[in-house]
Motif scaffolding. Sequence first.
Motif, PDB file in Angstrom:
ATOM      1  N   VAL A 224     -12.307  -0.140 -16.235  1.00  0.00           N
ATOM      2  CA  VAL A 224     -12.453  -1.628 -17.127  1.00  0.00           C
ATOM      3  C   VAL A 224     -11.536  -1.676 -18.075  1.00  0.00           C
ATOM      4  CG1 VAL A 224     -13.995  -2.411 -19.101  1.00  0.00           C
ATOM      5  CG2 VAL A 224     -15.249  -1.320 -17.179  1.00  0.00           C
ATOM      6  N   LEU A 225     -10.804  -0.650 -18.671  1.00  0.00           N
ATOM      7  CA  LEU A 225      -9.755  -0.718 -19.639  1.00  0.00           C
ATOM      8  C   LEU A 225      -8.436  -1.158 -18.920  1.00  0.00           C
ATOM      9  CD1 LEU A 225      -8.658  -0.517 -22.558  1.00  0.00           C
ATOM     10  CD2 LEU A 225      -8.137   2.046 -21.808  1.00  0.00           C
ATOM     11  N   LEU A 226      -8.147  -0.794 -17.683  1.00  0.00           N
ATOM     12  CA  LEU A 226      -7.011  -0.987 -16.982  1.00  0.00           C
ATOM     13  C   LEU A 226      -7.280  -2.549 -16.546  1.00  0.00           C
ATOM     14  CD1 LEU A 226      -6.534   2.185 -14.862  1.00  0.00           C
ATOM     15  CD2 LEU A 226      -5.197   1.582 -16.769  1.00  0.00           C
ATOM     16  N   ALA A 227      -8.263  -3.084 -16.195  1.00  0.00           N
ATOM     17  CA  ALA A 227      -8.473  -4.369 -15.744  1.00  0.00           C
ATOM     18  C   ALA A 227      -8.266  -5.277 -16.763  1.00  0.00           C
ATOM     19  CB  ALA A 227      -9.922  -4.474 -15.127  1.00  0.00           C
ATOM     20  N   SER A 228      -8.765  -4.588 -18.242  1.00  0.00           N
ATOM     21  CA  SER A 228      -8.596  -5.635 -19.417  1.00  0.00           C
ATOM     22  C   SER A 228      -7.091  -5.773 -19.630  1.00  0.00           C
ATOM     23  CB  SER A 228      -9.288  -4.983 -20.527  1.00  0.00           C
ATOM     24  OG  SER A 228     -10.742  -4.845 -20.389  1.00  0.00           O
ATOM     25  N   VAL A 229      -6.551  -4.587 -19.679  1.00  0.00           N
ATOM     26  CA  VAL A 229      -4.978  -4.685 -19.972  1.00  0.00           C
ATOM     27  C   VAL A 229      -4.092  -5.424 -19.183  1.00  0.00           C
ATOM     28  CG1 VAL A 229      -2.792  -3.265 -19.973  1.00  0.00           C
ATOM     29  CG2 VAL A 229      -4.980  -2.730 -21.006  1.00  0.00           C
ATOM     30  N   ALA A 230      -4.455  -5.392 -17.779  1.00  0.00           N
ATOM     31  CA  ALA A 230      -3.715  -6.185 -16.793  1.00  0.00           C
ATOM     32  C   ALA A 230      -4.053  -7.553 -16.992  1.00  0.00           C
ATOM     33  CB  ALA A 230      -4.411  -5.950 -15.407  1.00  0.00           C
ATOM     34  N   ALA A 231      -5.459  -8.185 -17.143  1.00  0.00           N
ATOM     35  CA  ALA A 231      -5.567  -9.612 -17.180  1.00  0.00           C
ATOM     36  C   ALA A 231      -4.960 -10.171 -18.754  1.00  0.00           C
ATOM     37  CB  ALA A 231      -7.163  -9.880 -17.428  1.00  0.00           C
ATOM     38  N   VAL A 232      -5.193  -9.144 -19.838  1.00  0.00           N
ATOM     39  CA  VAL A 232      -4.437  -9.816 -20.829  1.00  0.00           C
ATOM     40  C   VAL A 232      -2.891  -9.590 -20.768  1.00  0.00           C
ATOM     41  CG1 VAL A 232      -4.208  -8.869 -23.343  1.00  0.00           C
ATOM     42  CG2 VAL A 232      -6.236  -8.839 -22.567  1.00  0.00           C
TER      43      VAL A 232
END
Length: 297
Positions: free
Chosen positions: A160-168
Amino acid sequence: MLAVVQFYWSAVVLLLPLLACAGIGAYWAKREYPFGGTFITMLVTTVTTPALVFHTFVTTQLDDRALLAIAGASLLALLACALACAGLLRLFGLPVRTLLPTAFVPNAGNLGLPVSQLAFGDAGLSAAVAFFAVNSFVTHTIAVRMLPGANTPGSWKSPVLLASVAAVSLRALDIPVPDWLVATSRMLGAVTVPLMLLSLGHALALIPANGMRAGAVVAGLRLAVGLAAGYAVVWLLGLPDLLAGALALQMAMPCAVVSYMYARRYTDVGDIAAGAVLVSTVVFLLLAPALLWFTRQ
């Protein structure tokens, strides 16, 4: 008065799909039908939820400043809630270290996402996803490490954190996301909420009812202190109405089921945590229409 009653009834109707999905999960558990709990948990936490987070962040109409504001406010609200709950747990003579994660971490996934979308639409879902990303990070890193004997290596690299960082990062750098990736993340993310609700109902049906008295105290702290902390941060930061309502609603969610799972695994207060989850969830569902009305004002 009539307007309040009408809104209350409309909110009940809006909540029926959520209750139906959770009810199916509970029925499945009571009938002892095969249920791949481990498979669903792994699928939701490592694939579908990161996909939902990624798709929401790259397609949301909220600007970067609003997303950053809700993320910062979420972290501040969780910190304020944790400090207040720690003091109140000590005041009530309950173990602080072992019960604090259950008291201050809200169920921002199973209930938070669908309820926020029902209350505030797609913009509310975007705000709830931002809160969920922060809450998930805190839950699986800081909160679990409070428990004696807890050792969760690699949790800092949660999907979830990795997906957030990638999207942001893609938004910040103004890099276009391929259509196939957007479509894939949308399809995978679409099954997240139903799976979460089915799992919630299944888990609640199997949670033992021991420790209800102490659990009720923890449940009361989660609901009351969470809502108060949410509104305190909203007032302090002066957030816009939609973001303010979404944050307050997320902070008023019941105790997270994952907190009970961690408490059962690492501590001897699993029954109290179970009671807290049961009581807070039931009370929240009974008060949900009133909370929806209150947070939308």
